[in-house]
Design a protein around this motif. Structure first.
Motif, PDB file in Angstrom:
ATOM      1  N   UNK A 104      96.107  15.906  86.589  1.00  8.73           N
ATOM      2  CA  UNK A 104      96.191  14.751  87.481  1.00  8.73           C
ATOM      3  C   UNK A 104      96.448  13.472  86.681  1.00  8.73           C
ATOM      4  N   UNK A 105      95.791  13.329  85.543  1.00  9.59           N
ATOM      5  CA  UNK A 105      95.983  12.157  84.683  1.00  9.59           C
ATOM      6  C   UNK A 105      97.431  12.088  84.202  1.00  9.59           C
ATOM      7  N   UNK A 106      97.967  13.231  83.794  1.00 12.24           N
ATOM      8  CA  UNK A 106      99.347  13.280  83.309  1.00 12.24           C
ATOM      9  C   UNK A 106     100.336  12.959  84.428  1.00 12.24           C
ATOM     10  N   UNK A 107     100.073  13.475  85.625  1.00 12.93           N
ATOM     11  CA  UNK A 107     100.982  13.268  86.754  1.00 12.93           C
ATOM     12  C   UNK A 107     101.019  11.815  87.210  1.00 12.93           C
ATOM     13  N   UNK A 108      99.910  11.099  87.027  1.00 13.27           N
ATOM     14  CA  UNK A 108      99.852   9.695  87.467  1.00 13.27           C
ATOM     15  C   UNK A 108     100.071   8.711  86.320  1.00 13.27           C
ATOM     16  N   UNK A 109     100.147   9.214  85.089  1.00 10.39           N
ATOM     17  CA  UNK A 109     100.317   8.321  83.938  1.00 10.39           C
ATOM     18  C   UNK A 109      99.033   7.598  83.584  1.00 10.39           C
ATOM     19  N   UNK A 110      97.904   8.162  84.000  1.00 12.01           N
ATOM     20  CA  UNK A 110      96.610   7.528  83.738  1.00 12.01           C
ATOM     21  C   UNK A 110      95.993   8.064  82.450  1.00 12.01           C
ATOM     22  N   UNK A 111      94.990   7.368  82.001  1.00 13.83           N
ATOM     23  CA  UNK A 111      94.253   7.742  80.802  1.00 13.83           C
ATOM     24  C   UNK A 111      93.011   8.535  81.217  1.00 13.83           C
ATOM     25  N   UNK A 112      92.835   9.730  80.660  1.00 15.17           N
ATOM     26  CA  UNK A 112      91.631  10.519  80.928  1.00 15.17           C
ATOM     27  C   UNK A 112      90.520   9.987  80.031  1.00 15.17           C
ATOM     28  N   UNK A 113      89.521   9.364  80.651  1.00 13.91           N
ATOM     29  CA  UNK A 113      88.446   8.731  79.889  1.00 13.91           C
ATOM     30  C   UNK A 113      87.353   9.741  79.551  1.00 13.91           C
ATOM     31  N   UNK A 114      86.988  10.577  80.554  1.00 13.42           N
ATOM     32  CA  UNK A 114      85.842  11.452  80.356  1.00 13.42           C
ATOM     33  C   UNK A 114      85.841  12.556  81.411  1.00 13.42           C
ATOM     34  N   UNK A 115      85.338  13.727  81.037  1.00  9.32           N
ATOM     35  CA  UNK A 115      85.073  14.798  82.000  1.00  9.32           C
ATOM     36  C   UNK A 115      83.655  15.295  81.744  1.00  9.32           C
ATOM     37  N   UNK A 116      82.832  15.248  82.799  1.00  9.31           N
ATOM     38  CA  UNK A 116      81.479  15.795  82.713  1.00  9.31           C
ATOM     39  C   UNK A 116      81.307  16.734  83.892  1.00  9.31           C
ATOM     40  N   UNK A 117      81.103  18.005  83.609  1.00  3.46           N
ATOM     41  CA  UNK A 117      80.950  18.985  84.683  1.00  3.46           C
ATOM     42  C   UNK A 117      82.216  19.056  85.522  1.00  3.46           C
ATOM     43  N   UNK A 118      82.090  18.744  86.802  1.00  5.56           N
ATOM     44  CA  UNK A 118      83.231  18.770  87.719  1.00  5.56           C
ATOM     45  C   UNK A 118      83.761  17.377  88.024  1.00  5.56           C
ATOM     46  N   UNK A 144      99.332   0.884  75.175  1.00  7.11           N
ATOM     47  CA  UNK A 144     100.325   1.931  74.973  1.00  7.11           C
ATOM     48  C   UNK A 144      99.693   3.226  75.474  1.00  7.11           C
ATOM     49  N   UNK A 145     100.504   4.166  75.928  1.00  9.10           N
ATOM     50  CA  UNK A 145      99.986   5.437  76.450  1.00  9.10           C
ATOM     51  C   UNK A 145      99.020   6.085  75.456  1.00  9.10           C
ATOM     52  N   UNK A 146      97.892   6.551  75.954  1.00  9.72           N
ATOM     53  CA  UNK A 146      96.860   7.225  75.149  1.00  9.72           C
ATOM     54  C   UNK A 146      96.382   6.375  73.979  1.00  9.72           C
ATOM     55  N   UNK A 147      96.168   5.080  74.231  1.00  9.46           N
ATOM     56  CA  UNK A 147      95.780   4.212  73.134  1.00  9.46           C
ATOM     57  C   UNK A 147      94.420   3.554  73.351  1.00  9.46           C
ATOM     58  N   UNK A 148      93.556   4.173  74.148  1.00  9.56           N
ATOM     59  CA  UNK A 148      92.227   3.605  74.319  1.00  9.56           C
ATOM     60  C   UNK A 148      91.388   3.901  73.081  1.00  9.56           C
ATOM     61  N   UNK A 149      90.714   2.880  72.594  1.00 11.05           N
ATOM     62  CA  UNK A 149      89.837   3.069  71.446  1.00 11.05           C
ATOM     63  C   UNK A 149      88.509   3.646  71.921  1.00 11.05           C
ATOM     64  N   UNK A 150      87.703   4.092  70.988  1.00 14.02           N
ATOM     65  CA  UNK A 150      86.384   4.622  71.326  1.00 14.02           C
ATOM     66  C   UNK A 150      85.530   3.582  72.031  1.00 14.02           C
ATOM     67  N   UNK A 151      85.627   2.348  71.573  1.00  7.88           N
ATOM     68  CA  UNK A 151      84.857   1.250  72.171  1.00  7.88           C
ATOM     69  C   UNK A 151      85.292   1.023  73.624  1.00  7.88           C
ATOM     70  N   UNK A 152      86.595   1.070  73.870  1.00  7.55           N
ATOM     71  CA  UNK A 152      87.114   0.874  75.224  1.00  7.55           C
ATOM     72  C   UNK A 152      86.691   2.021  76.139  1.00  7.55           C
ATOM     73  N   UNK A 153      86.753   3.249  75.627  1.00  4.22           N
ATOM     74  CA  UNK A 153      86.325   4.397  76.423  1.00  4.22           C
ATOM     75  C   UNK A 153      84.841   4.308  76.750  1.00  4.22           C
ATOM     76  N   UNK A 154      84.032   3.874  75.791  1.00  5.53           N
ATOM     77  CA  UNK A 154      82.598   3.706  76.011  1.00  5.53           C
ATOM     78  C   UNK A 154      82.351   2.676  77.114  1.00  5.53           C
ATOM     79  N   UNK A 155      83.092   1.574  77.065  1.00  6.30           N
ATOM     80  CA  UNK A 155      82.988   0.518  78.069  1.00  6.30           C
ATOM     81  C   UNK A 155      83.350   1.059  79.454  1.00  6.30           C
TER      82      UNK A 155
END
Length: 102
Positions: A71-85, A4-15
């Motif tokens: 960009x994530x919102x425009x493509x319907x993707x899940x933002x996993x992480x942002x580090x720096x740029x 489901x949209x925005x439903x990644x768990x912490x474990x999944x994001x870590x993976x």
């Protein structure tokens, strides 16, 4: 597994972060910001790979986190992480999923 949209768990994001740590950026956001051509190329990359790294260049008018989130919102993707740029985006392909989430 159905996501489901925005439903990644912490474990999944870590993976996904561990998978993305060695990747090179496939999409770059430049001085024009998040424009249609960037959104289209991101969508194509997500369809092909599911997990992509995005780089926001120095001459981008937006803050890196804002640009990658837009960009994530425009493509319907899940933002996993942002580090720096750099940011990681994930969007599971319903037809042929390549990444098996834990």
């Amino acid at each position: 597994m159905f996501l489901v949209e925005n439903a990644l768990t912490g474990k999944q994001k870590r993976f996904l972060r561990s998978l993305g740590s060695t990747m090179d950026p496939v999409v770059q956001i430049g001085k024009a910001g998040v424009i249609d051509s960037v959104i289209n190329s991101t969508q194509e990359a997500l369809d092909a790979r599911e997990l992509i790294k995005v780089k926001v260049l120095q001459n981008s008018p937006q803050e890196p986190r804002d640009a990658i989130a837009e960009l994530a919102e425009a493509t319907g993707a899940e933002l996993v992480q942002v580090i720096g740029r750099n940011g990681l985006l994930f969007k599971q392909n319903p037809e042929k999923s390549k990444i098996e989430l834990p």
